[in-house]
Structure formats: C-alpha cells, structure tokens
Design an enzyme around this catalytic site. Structure first.
Site, mmCIF file in Angstrom:
data_model
loop_
_atom_site.group_PDB
_atom_site.id
_atom_site.type_symbol
_atom_site.label_atom_id
_atom_site.label_comp_id
_atom_site.label_asym_id
_atom_site.label_seq_id
_atom_site.Cartn_x
_atom_site.Cartn_y
_atom_site.Cartn_z
ATOM 1 N N HIS A 37 -34.165 -3.135 25.518
ATOM 2 C CA HIS A 37 -33.915 -4.132 26.548
ATOM 3 C C HIS A 37 -34.956 -5.256 26.528
ATOM 4 O O HIS A 37 -34.626 -6.412 26.738
ATOM 5 C CB HIS A 37 -33.915 -3.433 27.909
ATOM 6 C CG HIS A 37 -33.370 -4.252 29.022
ATOM 7 N ND1 HIS A 37 -32.036 -4.575 29.134
ATOM 8 C CD2 HIS A 37 -33.970 -4.811 30.102
ATOM 9 C CE1 HIS A 37 -31.840 -5.290 30.233
ATOM 10 N NE2 HIS A 37 -32.996 -5.450 30.834
ATOM 11 N N ASP A 78 -30.316 -0.992 23.446
ATOM 12 C CA ASP A 78 -30.346 -1.017 24.910
ATOM 13 C C ASP A 78 -28.988 -0.571 25.429
ATOM 14 O O ASP A 78 -27.960 -1.114 25.036
ATOM 15 C CB ASP A 78 -30.652 -2.443 25.388
ATOM 16 C CG ASP A 78 -30.514 -2.615 26.899
ATOM 17 O OD1 ASP A 78 -30.712 -1.621 27.629
ATOM 18 O OD2 ASP A 78 -30.213 -3.739 27.336
ATOM 19 N N SER A 97 -32.378 -9.890 30.824
ATOM 20 C CA SER A 97 -31.785 -9.016 31.834
ATOM 21 C C SER A 97 -31.150 -9.829 32.967
ATOM 22 O O SER A 97 -30.320 -10.681 32.708
ATOM 23 C CB SER A 97 -32.840 -8.042 32.350
ATOM 24 O OG SER A 97 -32.227 -7.048 33.126
ATOM 25 N N TYR A 98 -31.563 -9.574 34.231
ATOM 26 C CA TYR A 98 -30.954 -10.325 35.327
ATOM 27 C C TYR A 98 -31.370 -11.799 35.331
ATOM 28 O O TYR A 98 -30.790 -12.612 36.050
ATOM 29 C CB TYR A 98 -31.267 -9.684 36.682
ATOM 30 C CG TYR A 98 -30.282 -10.109 37.745
ATOM 31 C CD1 TYR A 98 -29.005 -9.548 37.787
ATOM 32 C CD2 TYR A 98 -30.593 -11.099 38.668
ATOM 33 C CE1 TYR A 98 -28.079 -9.963 38.731
ATOM 34 C CE2 TYR A 98 -29.673 -11.519 39.618
ATOM 35 C CZ TYR A 98 -28.415 -10.944 39.645
ATOM 36 O OH TYR A 98 -27.490 -11.361 40.580
#
Length: 476
Positions: free
Chosen positions: A450, A398, A189-190
C-alpha cells in the site's frame, strides 16, 4: 496660472506620498512574510544528521472563526531548490498523518531509528527530485488542530478540500518564491479523494480572474480510493484471485453486497467479517500480503492503522509491513519520536498544548467522517480537460486498495492507449508494468504494498522523476 501650477504640485505631491505609503506598506508586508517564514525555520531536529538543505515547519491558520490550523513540514530540494518544482504530499485514512507516513516512512529525508532517539538519512528521499511539503490534513490529524471540538465530528471531503486550498494560498504567501513554481500534488490511499478534490478547488480558484493563479501542473496518486462501486468489486476480485478467500465466500460477497449503496447490509457485513477475520485471518498484513508483521510483545502505545477501504470503517487490528530490510514496527518509533517535547519544540509543533498525544492516525476522524464522494472519476474528466499531467500507480501486493480496484475504476474513463502495456525497469530489474494513455499514465510497482515508497523506495524515486519530467518509465 500660478494657482493652477500650485494645484498641480499639490496633486503630484499627494500622488508621490500615496506611492511612498504603498511602497512602505508593501515593504512592511514583505518583511512580515519573511519573518513568518523565518520563524518556521528548523535549525536542527533532535538526533538529526547534518544536512545542506533548508527545512521549515509550523502552522497555517485556515479558519480564524473556528480556530482550525494545519501543520506542515517543508524540506527543500537537496540540490538547486530554486529550479525544482514543489510537491505537496498527502496521506489518507481518512485521518492519517503525512508526517507519520509520507515524511517518516516513505519519501521524507529522514527515517526514525528503533528507539525513537534519532534520525538517519533516507537516500531515496523525494527531495532529491523536488521541494517536498508534507501536510497533516484535516484538522485533528497529527499536530493539526481545531479550537472547535465539533470540527472533529463533522469533517469530510468537502471541508478538507476547502481548507487545503486555503492552506496552499496562505503557504504560498508565506513563501512567495514558490508562487510561480510548478506545483504537483501527490499521495496515496484516501488521498485518492483529497488530491483530485483539491485540484478541483485550485482549478476553480484559478478561474476566478483577477488573482495570481496557483501553478498546478499535475497529480500523482498511488493505491488510491477512486470509485466506491468499481473499487469494491476490484477488491473482492483481488482477494479471490490471490487465494485470500474461498470460492464460496467470493460468490456470496458478489451476490449479497450491493456495492452501489453507501451502506452495507447486515448480511454483507457478516460475510465481510467472516472473510477478513476467519479466511484472510488476523496474522497477515492486508496492506502487503507477502510481508511479515510487527512482533513487538507490547503494542499498547501503537496506533491501529485504518482499513482505508472496504468496508468503510476503522480497522480492528494494527497492520505493519517489512520488505527488503524495512522495519514493520516503524510506526511505533514515530509515535515515540513525535511525542518528545524537544522534537515538538524543534518542529514548532503543539504550541497550543493539544490535550491528547500525537498519533499516526485519528480514530475519531475516521469513525465520524461526514461526507464522502461516491466517485472522483468525474473530477478526473475535469483534470484531463484542464490539461493536467495525471499519473496513477499501484503497489501490486496491497489487498486494501489493490491494483484490480484501480484498473476497474480507470476502465470507466474509456482512455485511449498511446503506449501499450509493457514492463518498466529499475537498474535492469522489472520495476512493474505500465500503460501510457493519451490522457494519463498508469503504472504498477512489482512487489510493493500500500505504501509504495516504503516498500520499493528506489522504484518510487524513479516513478516521481519520470512523472515530473513527463517522460515514460524506463523500458530497459
């Protein structure tokens, strides 16, 4: 002649005394380091099954002036830790905890039971393949803290990377047996920002000269935020291609939103709100569009997970996932477990008595994120030039940072295909699809959301094993 000899003896004596002082000083420092590491040893977590591997957790101060300290949890490999590499795992947000997600839901050695009263073994833990280190970053996430309140209002990409570099340097000092060990950075993710940015900091640090270089060998990122424009276009494409939004809304998003800009226009924001709240709806998990959501009637204590991508703002509803028997409410159990005083004591956590409860994500950090690179693709060019091993993977259900976004972004690197697109396998089943380039490896994970290791733990363990050995994923 006698005087000259006497002078020579004095010089030799002074040199000998100086050497003895250095040896004693170095010895004292080694004892101090060993004491620091031993103080971080976890003897037993509440409700923990018996294990054979060592665990450590605690704090590393990354800024003495402002009082920023990052919390870590380290689990050595189950077998032969002395010969296995070191992986540092990052979750994203920005503002979400690697203890909450990476360690407790995905790749850590334990899962938390439904009452938050104890732990059970994760048979697909990544410490079967490597020594694993989970970092709560930046300060303000989980147990990591700062004594300067303004730090929570101006955290961003740059300082997060700089603090993470200081953490790595200081942690390796505390555990010197890992100083020369192969190091890999992994996350999702980030962390698609955190990991390349930290890699850039490490490469810069190593080029400084008269130092012990950090033995960084590669990175692996999943469902990663990479490039604002191409990620956003790819996300809208995914929503439309998977039947989440109408043809009309799809066209309006592409026509009304300028994805080259950091800020969205009011018109674009209105269309996004309509797409997410009305067409996609509030009763679906965008992090895994085919999974059921948590149905607990009382969710007052639960953290709202962040919409980590498009648009760049906090999420407005809790989202959870369940695949093949995995509990969609597991985040609730983590918040119960890590707020227990006996658990915090066993982890050597919350020693400063943070004036707020431990949560999986920090809403304050997410709302006030100060600086965000528009694209980390230039860092990929630098990592490729430095010869780092780079793997990028995507869970294909996702819708927050979807596979189409990642493929759009990677296409900008103009990579050279080495092994064409083809399926890869786990236990005679298709695990996903992969293309191996000269510069990096890309893989999808079939049916994963995700959090790939949470949804498809067996496939994720195969991914990391292939990554660490630098070998293509199984073709049969």
């Amino acid at each position: 002649m006698a005087m000259a000899m006497a002078g020579g003896k004095r010089e030799r004596l002074l040199v000998s005394m100086a050497y003895m002082f250095l040896v004693v000083s170095e010895g004292a420092r080694l004892v101090e380091i060993e004491d620091e590491a031993e103080a971080d040893r976890i003897t037993q977590l509440p409700g923990q099954p018996k294990v054979t591997f060592q665990q450590f957790s605690g704090y590393v101060t990354v800024d003495d002036v402002n009082g920023r300290a990052l919390f870590y949890w380290f689990t050595e490999a189950v077998h032969h830790p002395e010969s296995k590499p070191l992986i540092i795992w990052f979750n994203g947000g920005p503002g979400c905890s690697s203890v909450a997600y990476g360690a407790s839901e995905e790749i850590g050695p334990f899962k938390i039971n439904k009452t938050g009263s104890g732990l059970y073994m994760n048979k697909f833990s990544w410490n079967h393949a490597a020594n694993t280190l989970f970092l709560e970053s930046p300060a303000g996430v989980g147990f990591s803290y700062t004594n300067t309140p303004s730090d929570l209002l101006d955290s961003g990409d740059q300082r997060t990377a700089q603090d993470a570099l200081v953490f790595v340097i200081q942690w390796l000092e505390r555990f010197p047996r890992y100083k020369k060990r192969e190091l890999y950075l992994a996350g999702e993710s980030y962390a698609g920002h955190y990991i390349p940015q930290l890699a850039r900091e490490i490469l810069g640090y190593n080029s400084a000269g008269d130092i012990q270089p950090i033995n960084l060998k590669g990175i692996m990122v999943g469902n990663a935020v990479m490039d604002s424009y191409h990620d956003n276009v790819g996300t809208v494409d995914y929503w439309w291609s998977h039947g989440l939004i109408s043809d009309n809304t799809y066209k309006r998003l592409l026509n009304s939103c300028d994805f080259h800009r950091a800020e969205t226009s009011p018109e674009c924001e209105t269309i996004f709100s309509y797409a997410m709240d009305v067409e996609i709806g509030k009763n679906i998990d965008p992090y895994n569009i085919y999974a059921p959501t948590c149905n607990h009637s009382d969710r007052t204590g639960a953290t709202t997970r962040m919409f980590m991508h498009l648009p760049q703002r906090p999420g407005r509803r809790p989202v959870f996932m369940k695949v093949l028997g995995y509990d969609p409410c597991s985040e609730d159990y983590a918040e119960i477990y890590y707020n227990r005083p006996d658990v915090q004591k066993a982890l050597h956590a919350n020693r400063t008595k943070i004036p707020y409860k431990w949560t999986a994500c920090s809403d304050t950090l997410h709302k006030k994120w100060a600086d965000m690179e528009i694209s980390v693709l230039p860092i990929y060019q630098d990592m490729i030039a430095a010869g780092l091993r780079i793997w990028v993977y995507s869970g294909d259900v996702d819708s927050v940072v979807p596979v189409t976004a990642t493929r759009n972004s990677l296409a900008q690197l103009n990579l050279t295909t080495k092994i064409p697109w083809s399926p890869w396998f786990v236990k005679k089943q298709v695990g996903g699809w992969t293309e191996v380039y000269e510069e990096l490896t890309f893989a999808t994970v079939r049916g994963a959301g995700h959090e790939v290791p949470f949804c498809k733990p067996k496939a994720a363990l195969q991914l990391v094993r292939s990554f660490l050995t630098g070998t293509p994923l199984p073709k049969a």
